[in-house]
Design a protein around this motif. Structure first.
Motif, PDB file in Angstrom:
ATOM      1  N   VAL A 121      -4.284  13.786  17.364  1.00  0.00           N
ATOM      2  CA  VAL A 121      -3.050  14.522  17.048  1.00  0.00           C
ATOM      3  C   VAL A 121      -2.252  13.796  15.954  1.00  0.00           C
ATOM      4  O   VAL A 121      -1.603  14.422  15.115  1.00  0.00           O
ATOM      5  N   GLN A 122      -2.336  12.477  15.948  1.00  0.00           N
ATOM      6  CA  GLN A 122      -1.612  11.711  14.927  1.00  0.00           C
ATOM      7  C   GLN A 122      -2.152  11.989  13.523  1.00  0.00           C
ATOM      8  O   GLN A 122      -1.447  11.795  12.536  1.00  0.00           O
ATOM      9  N   PHE A 123      -3.397  12.440  13.466  1.00  0.00           N
ATOM     10  CA  PHE A 123      -3.981  12.776  12.158  1.00  0.00           C
ATOM     11  C   PHE A 123      -3.430  14.083  11.590  1.00  0.00           C
ATOM     12  O   PHE A 123      -3.628  14.390  10.437  1.00  0.00           O
ATOM     13  N   GLN A 124      -2.740  14.842  12.442  1.00  0.00           N
ATOM     14  CA  GLN A 124      -2.108  16.071  11.949  1.00  0.00           C
ATOM     15  C   GLN A 124      -0.777  15.763  11.280  1.00  0.00           C
ATOM     16  O   GLN A 124      -0.184  16.616  10.634  1.00  0.00           O
ATOM     17  N   ASP A 125      -0.318  14.543  11.456  1.00  0.00           N
ATOM     18  CA  ASP A 125       0.954  14.129  10.863  1.00  0.00           C
ATOM     19  C   ASP A 125       0.699  13.715   9.412  1.00  0.00           C
ATOM     20  O   ASP A 125      -0.039  12.768   9.149  1.00  0.00           O
ATOM     21  N   GLU A 126       1.327  14.437   8.510  1.00  0.00           N
ATOM     22  CA  GLU A 126       1.096  14.156   7.086  1.00  0.00           C
ATOM     23  C   GLU A 126       1.591  12.766   6.685  1.00  0.00           C
ATOM     24  O   GLU A 126       1.183  12.226   5.671  1.00  0.00           O
ATOM     25  N   GLY A 127       2.494  12.230   7.493  1.00  0.00           N
ATOM     26  CA  GLY A 127       3.044  10.910   7.169  1.00  0.00           C
ATOM     27  C   GLY A 127       2.230   9.743   7.698  1.00  0.00           C
ATOM     28  O   GLY A 127       2.607   8.587   7.517  1.00  0.00           O
ATOM     29  N   LEU A 128       1.096  10.026   8.352  1.00  0.00           N
ATOM     30  CA  LEU A 128       0.352   8.958   9.036  1.00  0.00           C
ATOM     31  C   LEU A 128      -0.032   7.794   8.125  1.00  0.00           C
ATOM     32  O   LEU A 128       0.244   6.636   8.424  1.00  0.00           O
ATOM     33  N   ILE A 129      -0.658   8.129   7.002  1.00  0.00           N
ATOM     34  CA  ILE A 129      -1.190   7.046   6.168  1.00  0.00           C
ATOM     35  C   ILE A 129      -0.080   6.224   5.518  1.00  0.00           C
ATOM     36  O   ILE A 129      -0.130   4.994   5.517  1.00  0.00           O
ATOM     37  N   SER A 130       0.965   6.906   5.038  1.00  0.00           N
ATOM     38  CA  SER A 130       2.060   6.142   4.429  1.00  0.00           C
ATOM     39  C   SER A 130       2.745   5.266   5.472  1.00  0.00           C
ATOM     40  O   SER A 130       3.190   4.152   5.178  1.00  0.00           O
TER      41      SER A 130
END
Ligand code: C2E
Ligand code: CA
Ligand code: CA
Ligand code: CA
Length: 277
Positions: A121-130
């Motif tokens: 589910v955290q991969f659906q967050d566009e802010g994950l990588i930043s």
């Protein structure tokens, strides 16, 4: 309805449908848990099978609920995923674990590889990588000291952005690990498509090494993994006989109660001494 005026104060008597189910109690509580400091990380060491050295830790979340006591992540992580609370909770886990790893490194434990569980589910967050890049920069932890443990469970074919994000993380030098390997339906396609460093053999396979077939299966996983140049970790190692067999089969790293349960950060130093480090 609520009566007005302070003279009309009455004791609150819950009716049947006002009695919270455990689920609702947990969901309500989870919103407050972060803010109220009820969440804590425990750490479980990973042991190198040949040297016996602690090569890293996995961070595992714990929730000390004010009346329910300790709630298992197996119960509240799915709830956090359903409600989206996994996003702020996941950020807290990542930041806390990286900070702890950096502290241990500064104390001279230069080997520390810190593994953090990441929900799909955290991969659906566009802010994950930043967010990950920011946390590493702010804590000063080297990119290759962080390992992300990902559980199989989604079809990569249906989720190209998941794959794209993993490729981006890998390019940043962050390690990627497949958790519970063998349990999910898409194990082999994951191996083919994902940019991974490590496989964690699910503990059910380690427990299954009591039969010839069970041993053969673990051996086969090790063969495939090593053919693909992956590090293989056995999870749930509880018995010396399992350690012996895994050593014979050439597994790389071990995790399990035989060495240590997950423990609070304050207990780690003593555990390292106990493990001869
Ligand atoms: P997991 O990532 O597969 O973690 C391994 C689980 O096995 C942990 O349970 C650990 O305490 C337990 N374990 C370790 N050694 C042994 C052993 O020798 N025998 C047995 N029987 N069990 C062992 P835990 O801590 O209750 O966590 C359960 C699951 O909750 C984790 O499974 C993971 O999927 C999830 N989880 C935990 N922390 C986090 C987190 O911070 N974020 C996310 N997204 N998920 C988390
Ligand atoms: Ca894990
Ligand atoms: Ca697992
Ligand atoms: Ca055999």
């Amino acid at each position: 309805a609520k009566d007005s005026g302070k003279d009309n104060f009455r004791f609150y008597t819950p009716s049947m449908n006002e009695v919270f189910s455990r689920h609702m109690l947990l969901e309500k509580g989870l919103r407050e848990a972060l803010k109220n400091n009820e969440l804590e990380l425990y750490y479980q060491p990973k042991i190198h099978i040949i040297t016996g050295q602690v090569v890293g830790f996995e961070a595992l979340i714990r929730w000390n609920h004010p009346y329910l006591g300790l709630v298992s992540p197996a119960e509240f992580i799915p709830l956090a995923e359903e409600t989206g609370l996994i996003i702020p909770i996941g950020k807290w886990v990542l930041r806390s674990a990286c900070l702890q790893a950096r502290i241990w490194q500064q104390q001279g434990y230069s080997f520390v590889k810190m593994a953090v569980n990441l929900s799909v589910v955290q991969f659906q967050d566009e802010g994950l990588i930043s967010e990950i890049i920011r946390v590493l920069a702010e804590t000063g932890l080297a990119h290759d000291s962080l390992e992300l443990e990902i559980t199989e469970g989604i079809s990569i074919d249906d989720n190209q952005s998941f794959l794209a994000k993993l490729i981006e993380l890998k390019a940043l030098g962050i390690r990627i690990s497949i958790d519970d390997f063998g349990k999910g339906y898409s194990s082999l396609s994951y191996l083919q498509k994902l940019p991974i460093d490590t496989l964690k053999i699910d503990k059910s396979f380690i427990q299954g090494m009591t039969s010839e077939k069970g041993i053969d299966l673990v051996e086969a996983i090790l063969t495939i993994g090593h053919q693909l140049n992956l590090t293989i970790v056995a999870e749930g190692v509880e018995e010396p006989s399992q350690l012996e067999m895994l050593r014979r089969l050439g597994c790389d790293e071990l995790q399990g109660y035989l060495f240590s349960k997950p423990i609070p950060a304050e207990a780690v130093e003593e555990k390292l001494i106990e493990l001869g480090q």
